[in-house]
Write an enzyme that holds these catalytic residues in place. Structure first.
Site, PDB file in Angstrom:
ATOM      1  N   ASP A 136       0.838  -1.198   0.000  1.00  0.00           N
ATOM      2  CA  ASP A 136       0.000   0.000   0.000  1.00  0.00           C
ATOM      3  C   ASP A 136       0.874   1.249   0.000  1.00  0.00           C
ATOM      4  O   ASP A 136       2.018   1.237   0.468  1.00  0.00           O
ATOM      5  CB  ASP A 136      -0.888   0.036   1.249  1.00  0.00           C
ATOM      6  CG  ASP A 136      -1.913  -1.082   1.278  1.00  0.00           C
ATOM      7  OD1 ASP A 136      -2.174  -1.675   0.212  1.00  0.00           O
ATOM      8  OD2 ASP A 136      -2.446  -1.355   2.369  1.00  0.00           O
ATOM      9  N   VAL A 137       0.299   2.341  -0.464  1.00  0.00           N
ATOM     10  CA  VAL A 137       1.001   3.633  -0.472  1.00  0.00           C
ATOM     11  C   VAL A 137       1.482   3.983   0.936  1.00  0.00           C
ATOM     12  O   VAL A 137       2.588   4.503   1.120  1.00  0.00           O
ATOM     13  CB  VAL A 137       0.088   4.740  -1.027  1.00  0.00           C
ATOM     14  CG1 VAL A 137       0.726   6.114  -0.836  1.00  0.00           C
ATOM     15  CG2 VAL A 137      -0.212   4.506  -2.500  1.00  0.00           C
TER      16      VAL A 137
END
Length: 305
Positions: A136-137
């Site tokens: 994920d970011v």
């Protein structure tokens, strides 16, 4: 000065798509070839082709490669943990996506590697070539990207077969009932909240194993292993236990605590990745040190600052 190459289509590339063929011929990713096509730097028989056009035995290629000064510079600092001819493992920073996608125009691991001059495998969809795993970011840590076609094929299969050991460290709110445990609960997209995942009957099977590394006042540091790789799996499973990841206000963590700790994202880090090398068959385990924001938050929870 740019470099211009003119040559006939090699016999081994006859019948292939322009983007795939030139990726192999020039040692570029398909994304880079697509960019050159958009800039009019690639011609077949004097015309700029589409990326899906097929090459023929009597075609003549003209390619204008940008000089080193024209190449973009890396957009973020990204630590290289391991690098050889087949693969590269990076310590992905927070705020960096694995690759481009709908709704994301910020920095990416692939874009940063390509800007730094790394050759990436052409396997996979154009926007995520070479990607064999994603984070994920807002999650930092060890992330692997394939550089050779062999590595892409072998590592993708290894992830499908679940023979890659991905270890995460997370700090959760409160103390779990057991020091060791498994969360076995299906995950699906939340029926009413966009971008959110949830434990749902009828969702995809998901299993998360955890061991408590350290207990602190009101929090616990866990070592986590995944059997499956569902979107937001660790975050959803910890929240379902009633112990959301510290800083993960999206899944119910205390925003006041997050602010006090200086966290703008979840305290979740891909600590290590263990795998059999696709060429040498040697088993490797690559570890990624914590970034500074997680170090500082951990020190506060331990009462060290």
């Amino acid at each position: 000065m740019s470099e211009v190459r003119e040559l006939p289509v090699p016999e081994g590339l006859v019948g292939e798509r322009v983007d795939a063929a030139l990726s192999r011929l020039l040692g570029l990713s398909r994304v880079q070839v697509t960019d050159l096509l958009a800039e009019g730097r690639i011609e077949v028989n004097g015309q700029v082709p589409t990326k899906s056009a097929r090459l023929h035995s009597n075609d003549w290629l003209r390619v204008e490669l940008p000089s080193p000064e024209e190449k973009p510079t890396p957009v973020v600092e990204m630590q290289i943990l391991y690098d050889d001819e087949d693969l590269v493992v990076v310590n992905k920073p927070v705020g960096v996506a694995a690759h481009t996608g709908p709704g994301w125009d910020g920095p990416t691991v692939l874009g940063n590697l390509e800007a730094a001059g790394f050759r990436i495998a052409s396997g996979g969809p154009p926007e995520r070539q070479g990607i064999v795993q994603r984070l994920d970011v807002g999650t930092t840590g060890a992330m692997m990207v394939a550089k050779s076609e062999r590595a892409y094929s072998v590592l993708k299969q290894a992830f499908r077969d679940r023979t890659v050991d991905k270890r995460y460290h997370a700090i959760i709110s409160g103390h779990p009932q057991n020091l060791h445990g498994t969360v076995d609960a299906p995950i699906g997209r939340h029926p009413s909240r966009q971008w959110r995942m949830a434990v749902l009957e009828g969702g995809k099977p998901a299993r998360t194993h955890y061991d408590v590394i350290e207990l602190m006042p009101g929090a616990a540091l866990l070592d986590i292993g995944l059997e499956t790789g569902r979107t937001h799996q660790i975050r959803v499973h910890m929240a379902a236990l009633g112990h959301p990841i510290v800083g993960d206000t999206f899944y119910g963590a205390d925003p006041v605590q997050a602010e006090r700790l200086g966290l703008t994202r979840q305290w979740l880090h891909a600590y290590s990745v263990g795998f059999t090398h696709p060429r040498t068959e040697e088993y490797l385990e690559i570890q990624a040190p914590y970034p500074q924001d997680l170090v500082d938050a951990l020190a506060q929870l331990r009462g060290e600052s």
